[in-house]
Design an enzyme around this catalytic site. Structure first.
Site, PDB file in Angstrom:
ATOM      1  N   ILE A 197       2.618   7.399  -7.120  1.00  0.00           N
ATOM      2  CA  ILE A 197       1.156   7.425  -7.016  1.00  0.00           C
ATOM      3  C   ILE A 197       0.877   6.516  -5.818  1.00  0.00           C
ATOM      4  CG2 ILE A 197      -1.050   6.882  -8.098  1.00  0.00           C
ATOM      5  CD1 ILE A 197       0.255   7.377 -10.821  1.00  0.00           C
ATOM      6  N   PRO A 198       0.684   7.113  -4.643  1.00  0.00           N
ATOM      7  CA  PRO A 198       0.806   6.384  -3.376  1.00  0.00           C
ATOM      8  C   PRO A 198      -0.380   5.491  -3.001  1.00  0.00           C
ATOM      9  CG  PRO A 198       0.245   8.664  -2.953  1.00  0.00           C
ATOM     10  CD  PRO A 198       0.444   8.542  -4.436  1.00  0.00           C
ATOM     11  N   CYS A 199      -0.517   4.386  -3.709  1.00  0.00           N
ATOM     12  CA  CYS A 199      -1.585   3.435  -3.392  1.00  0.00           C
ATOM     13  C   CYS A 199      -1.361   2.765  -2.034  1.00  0.00           C
ATOM     14  CB  CYS A 199      -1.742   2.408  -4.502  1.00  0.00           C
ATOM     15  SG  CYS A 199      -0.233   1.574  -4.984  1.00  0.00           S
ATOM     16  N   HIS A 200      -0.127   2.816  -1.527  1.00  0.00           N
ATOM     17  CA  HIS A 200       0.146   2.232  -0.201  1.00  0.00           C
ATOM     18  C   HIS A 200      -0.566   3.005   0.903  1.00  0.00           C
ATOM     19  CE1 HIS A 200       3.279   5.331  -0.719  1.00  0.00           C
ATOM     20  NE2 HIS A 200       3.226   5.459   0.603  1.00  0.00           N
ATOM     21  N   ARG A 201      -1.029   4.206   0.628  1.00  0.00           N
ATOM     22  CA  ARG A 201      -1.704   5.032   1.638  1.00  0.00           C
ATOM     23  C   ARG A 201      -3.188   4.730   1.770  1.00  0.00           C
ATOM     24  NH1 ARG A 201       1.219  10.579  -0.368  1.00  0.00           N
ATOM     25  NH2 ARG A 201       3.332   9.976   0.252  1.00  0.00           N
TER      26      ARG A 201
END
Length: 172
Positions: free
Chosen positions: A141-145
């Site tokens: 779940i790409p919260c880094h994006r």
């Protein structure tokens, strides 16, 4: 919530090129992929315990092994999407925000405002930022994006060095 039934959670560690992750599965679903030793991982493990009566075991599981293989492929630059069944633990609002994060394409970023607008809550940027910070299934779940409105890198529970690494990895 059935607090009487004990759910077995399998936990393993995974050494990534940018730091150690703790992976956890419940049944056939991944419920945690977080930065080992960080306050966020400890908080997310406690959250799982609040939702369910759990028995954490340091052991592997088929879904943890599948996650390790897919993370290996991701870090090698061969994987852009994941097909791991996920079981995130959070409020309805957090789950809504996390679903929006999954829609951010590999190699792209979105601002907190764009996520807030996407979920129909343009005035709730702070609430969206808090929900993103509570994500317990990093990378998948790409919260880094998610970046700030001025396109700077801010607010990553694993540390800005990891966020920068992941964004640069995906932009190669």
């Amino acid at each position: 919530m059935d607090r009487e039934k004990v759910q077995r959670i399998s936990i393993q560690h995974y050494s990534s090129p940018c730091g150690e992750l703790v992976l956890a599965s419940m049944g056939h679903e991944l419920c945690l992929c977080d930065w080992s030793g960080m306050a966020c991982a400890k908080r997310n493990i406690r959250r799982i315990g609040r939702y369910m009566n759990v028995d954490f075991r340091v052991e592997s599981s088929p879904v943890v092994e599948q996650t390790k293989r897919q993370l290996d492929d991701y870090f090698a630059g061969h994987r852009k999407t994941f097909d791991i069944p996920l079981h995130p633990f959070g409020t309805d609002f957090q789950l809504l925000v996390w679903r929006a994060l999954i829609d951010i394409p590999y190699g792209e970023t979105r601002t907190y405002m764009e996520i807030a607008t996407k979920i129909g809550n343009a005035t709730g940027v702070r609430a969206v930022a808090q929900a993103i910070g509570a994500n317990g299934i990093d990378i998948l779940i790409p919260c880094h994006r998610v970046i700030s409105s001025n396109h700077s890198m801010t607010g990553y529970t694993g540390g800005l060095d990891k966020k920068k690494f992941l964004i640069e990895l995906e932009r190669r």
